[in-house]
Scaffold this motif. Structure first.
Motif, PDB file in Angstrom:
ATOM      1  N   VAL A 143       0.869  -1.188   0.000  1.00 48.40           N
ATOM      2  CA  VAL A 143       0.000   0.000   0.000  1.00 48.40           C
ATOM      3  C   VAL A 143       0.902   1.231   0.000  1.00 48.40           C
ATOM      4  N   THR A 144       0.711   2.102  -0.999  1.00 49.15           N
ATOM      5  CA  THR A 144       1.512   3.321  -1.118  1.00 49.15           C
ATOM      6  C   THR A 144       0.634   4.534  -0.865  1.00 49.15           C
ATOM      7  N   THR A 145       1.075   5.376   0.046  1.00 53.93           N
ATOM      8  CA  THR A 145       0.375   6.621   0.371  1.00 53.93           C
ATOM      9  C   THR A 145       1.241   7.796  -0.058  1.00 53.93           C
ATOM     10  N   ARG A 146       0.638   8.759  -0.733  1.00 51.29           N
ATOM     11  CA  ARG A 146       1.360   9.971  -1.141  1.00 51.29           C
ATOM     12  C   ARG A 146       0.871  11.150  -0.315  1.00 51.29           C
ATOM     13  N   MET A 147       1.822  11.851   0.293  1.00 51.23           N
ATOM     14  CA  MET A 147       1.506  13.032   1.092  1.00 51.23           C
ATOM     15  C   MET A 147       2.101  14.264   0.422  1.00 51.23           C
ATOM     16  N   ASP A 148       1.282  15.272   0.199  1.00 47.05           N
ATOM     17  CA  ASP A 148       1.746  16.563  -0.308  1.00 47.05           C
ATOM     18  C   ASP A 148       1.891  17.513   0.871  1.00 47.05           C
ATOM     19  N   VAL A 149       3.105  17.993   1.083  1.00 49.41           N
ATOM     20  CA  VAL A 149       3.431  18.839   2.228  1.00 49.41           C
ATOM     21  C   VAL A 149       3.548  20.282   1.758  1.00 49.41           C
ATOM     22  N   ARG A 150       2.859  21.178   2.454  1.00 49.55           N
ATOM     23  CA  ARG A 150       2.853  22.590   2.073  1.00 49.55           C
ATOM     24  C   ARG A 150       3.366  23.450   3.215  1.00 49.55           C
ATOM     25  N   ALA A 151       4.003  24.553   2.857  1.00 50.14           N
ATOM     26  CA  ALA A 151       4.464  25.553   3.825  1.00 50.14           C
ATOM     27  C   ALA A 151       3.792  26.867   3.463  1.00 50.14           C
ATOM     28  N   GLY A 152       2.985  27.392   4.381  1.00 47.86           N
ATOM     29  CA  GLY A 152       2.254  28.614   4.075  1.00 47.86           C
ATOM     30  C   GLY A 152       1.313  28.437   2.891  1.00 47.86           C
ATOM     31  N   GLY A 153       0.810  27.227   2.710  1.00 47.89           N
ATOM     32  CA  GLY A 153      -0.110  26.947   1.618  1.00 47.89           C
ATOM     33  C   GLY A 153       0.537  26.647   0.285  1.00 47.89           C
ATOM     34  N   VAL A 154       1.865  26.703   0.191  1.00 45.67           N
ATOM     35  CA  VAL A 154       2.597  26.476  -1.054  1.00 45.67           C
ATOM     36  C   VAL A 154       3.287  25.119  -0.974  1.00 45.67           C
ATOM     37  N   LEU A 155       3.188  24.315  -2.047  1.00 40.61           N
ATOM     38  CA  LEU A 155       3.781  22.985  -2.049  1.00 40.61           C
ATOM     39  C   LEU A 155       5.277  23.060  -1.762  1.00 40.61           C
ATOM     40  N   ALA A 156       5.715  22.289  -0.749  1.00 41.62           N
ATOM     41  CA  ALA A 156       7.132  22.244  -0.387  1.00 41.62           C
ATOM     42  C   ALA A 156       7.775  20.920  -0.769  1.00 41.62           C
ATOM     43  N   GLY A 157       6.981  19.857  -0.848  1.00 34.84           N
ATOM     44  CA  GLY A 157       7.540  18.556  -1.197  1.00 34.84           C
ATOM     45  C   GLY A 157       6.483  17.476  -1.145  1.00 34.84           C
ATOM     46  N   THR A 158       6.860  16.314  -1.633  1.00 32.26           N
ATOM     47  CA  THR A 158       5.966  15.158  -1.666  1.00 32.26           C
ATOM     48  C   THR A 158       6.666  13.985  -1.002  1.00 32.26           C
ATOM     49  N   HIS A 159       5.914  13.263  -0.174  1.00 28.81           N
ATOM     50  CA  HIS A 159       6.445  12.108   0.563  1.00 28.81           C
ATOM     51  C   HIS A 159       5.586  10.898   0.227  1.00 28.81           C
ATOM     52  N   ARG A 160       6.196   9.895  -0.410  1.00 29.41           N
ATOM     53  CA  ARG A 160       5.508   8.632  -0.683  1.00 29.41           C
ATOM     54  C   ARG A 160       6.019   7.580   0.294  1.00 29.41           C
ATOM     55  N   PHE A 161       5.070   6.917   0.933  1.00 31.71           N
ATOM     56  CA  PHE A 161       5.416   5.931   1.957  1.00 31.71           C
ATOM     57  C   PHE A 161       4.757   4.611   1.591  1.00 31.71           C
ATOM     58  N   ARG A 162       5.551   3.547   1.537  1.00 35.30           N
ATOM     59  CA  ARG A 162       5.044   2.248   1.095  1.00 35.30           C
ATOM     60  C   ARG A 162       5.200   1.219   2.214  1.00 35.30           C
ATOM     61  N   ILE A 163       4.117   0.499   2.472  1.00 38.04           N
ATOM     62  CA  ILE A 163       4.140  -0.555   3.481  1.00 38.04           C
ATOM     63  C   ILE A 163       3.681  -1.860   2.840  1.00 38.04           C
ATOM     64  N   LEU A 164       3.973  -2.955   3.518  1.00 39.37           N
ATOM     65  CA  LEU A 164       3.454  -4.263   3.134  1.00 39.37           C
ATOM     66  C   LEU A 164       2.553  -4.745   4.257  1.00 39.37           C
ATOM     67  N   LYS A 165       1.270  -4.963   3.938  1.00 40.10           N
ATOM     68  CA  LYS A 165       0.335  -5.603   4.867  1.00 40.10           C
ATOM     69  C   LYS A 165       0.319  -7.077   4.497  1.00 40.10           C
ATOM     70  N   TYR A 166       0.706  -7.946   5.418  1.00 41.47           N
ATOM     71  CA  TYR A 166       0.954  -9.327   5.027  1.00 41.47           C
ATOM     72  C   TYR A 166       0.584 -10.315   6.135  1.00 41.47           C
ATOM     73  N   ALA A 167       0.429 -11.564   5.710  1.00 40.84           N
ATOM     74  CA  ALA A 167       0.288 -12.688   6.631  1.00 40.84           C
ATOM     75  C   ALA A 167       1.668 -13.318   6.778  1.00 40.84           C
ATOM     76  N   PRO A 168       2.228 -13.352   7.975  1.00 41.42           N
ATOM     77  CA  PRO A 168       3.609 -13.816   8.136  1.00 41.42           C
ATOM     78  C   PRO A 168       3.789 -15.251   7.669  1.00 41.42           C
ATOM     79  N   ALA A 169       4.904 -15.487   6.997  1.00 42.16           N
ATOM     80  CA  ALA A 169       5.284 -16.848   6.645  1.00 42.16           C
ATOM     81  C   ALA A 169       5.665 -17.604   7.909  1.00 42.16           C
ATOM     82  N   ASP A 170       5.439 -18.880   7.904  1.00 45.66           N
ATOM     83  CA  ASP A 170       5.742 -19.724   9.064  1.00 45.66           C
ATOM     84  C   ASP A 170       7.206 -20.139   8.996  1.00 45.66           C
ATOM     85  N   ARG A 171       8.067 -19.278   9.532  1.00 50.21           N
ATOM     86  CA  ARG A 171       9.502 -19.536   9.452  1.00 50.21           C
ATOM     87  C   ARG A 171      10.081 -19.670  10.854  1.00 50.21           C
TER      88      ARG A 171
END
Length: 309
Positions: A143-171
């Motif tokens: 699952v990838t989430t994109r966050m748009d970060v603004r300073a004073g209402g003006v775009l300052a940068g973009t942060h994409r964060f990716r996670i894995l939601k999973y069922a653990p392997a039996d190891r």
């Protein structure tokens, strides 16, 4: 629905159309940073990272670009702006058996520098949900989430964060430890370890000690160097306790420390000889050599629980 999974772990297969329907949905709306961009946080970050760039200090500093997410983080009290769609997606994955989560990577894009006094706002969207994937950790969905970060209402940068939601392997822990990567730039270090000597590079130009080993000095650029042998004394500068995910040949939980040697350089290694919950910043440690199998011996550090920080 069918069932399936990695290493014998049964999970429900979610029709991919149900997951794709979440793409483009708002994950957080009208979020607001809990603090203005400020010099104190910039200083703490730089000290923790060892970043001495003069642009981040002085009368008119800027924030390190990689701090972009810092100004949006919730803290223990949380944020109020998270959407119901985000919770619904996680409820769907949890209900199908994908109950574990691990962060896999993040990507950042920088548009403008942040300075003390900037007020941070942000919005986030569920950018993508992958088809079911099988990994060494188990079976699940990225699952990838994109966050748009603004300073004073003006775009300052973009942060994409990716996670894995999973069922653990039996190891179960077992097998060989990962092999160290030995090349012409660090072979001398591993030769030293084989002889029970922890060697630190010393620049032939300016005399600066450096670790890990590098082909040239990052202070003056000189390629010439020799070595000094570490005394083996040090203290825990920082540490983490590894609980999950499990890796072959490791038996969590265990402590991994950033050890500051008496010579002033730092090395990452295991803290041994004390319970992991007793490890503390400032704890004195002493170098030992641990043979993990017939081929590999590693430097580790034994903690002194009686003198914790």
């Amino acid at each position: 629905m069918g069932t399936g999974g990695g290493e014998g772990v049964a999970v429900k297969e979610i029709p991919y159309g149900e997951l794709r329907a979440f793409e483009g949905n708002v994950a957080a709306a009208a979020g607001r940073g809990k603090d203005l961009v400020n010099a104190a946080m910039i200083r703490h970050w730089c000290e923790a990272m060892g970043d001495t760039n003069p642009a981040y200090a002085g009368a008119d500093p800027v924030a390190p670009p990689t701090m972009l997410q810092v100004w949006t983080m919730d803290g223990l009290s949380g944020h109020d702006g998270r959407s119901s769609a985000y919770d619904e997606l996680f409820d769907l994955l949890d209900g199908a058996g994908y109950t574990s989560v691990v962060a896999t990577d993040c990507e950042q894009e920088y548009v403008r520098a942040l300075r003390p006094g900037d007020e941070i706002t942000f919005d986030a969207v569920i950018e993508s949900v992958s088809e079911r994937k099988t990994t060494r950790l188990g079976t699940g969905h990225f699952v990838t989430t994109r966050m748009d970060v603004r300073a004073g209402g003006v775009l300052a940068g973009t942060h994409r964060f990716r996670i894995l939601k999973y069922a653990p392997a039996d190891r179960k822990p077992g097998g060989k430890r990962p092999r160290p990567v030995v090349n012409r730039d660090n072979a001398g270090f591993w030769d030293g370890i084989a002889g029970h000597r922890l060697l630190i590079q010393r620049c032939g130009g300016c005399g600066t000690l450096r670790f890990p080993w590098l082909p040239g000095c990052n202070a003056c650029g000189a390629p010439e160097w020799d070595t000094v042998e570490a005394s083996g004394e040090g203290t825990v500068y920082s540490y983490v306790v590894m609980h999950h995910p499990p890796f072959p040949a490791f038996d969590p939980p265990y402590a991994v420390g950033l050890v500051e040697l008496a010579e002033g350089v730092r090395i990452v290694s295991n803290i041994v000889g004390v319970p992991y919950e007793k490890v503390r910043i400032g704890m004195p440690v002493r170098l030992e050599f641990l043979r993990v199998d017939a081929e590999v011996e590693l430097p580790v550090f034994r903690g002194d629980v009686g003198h914790g920080g």
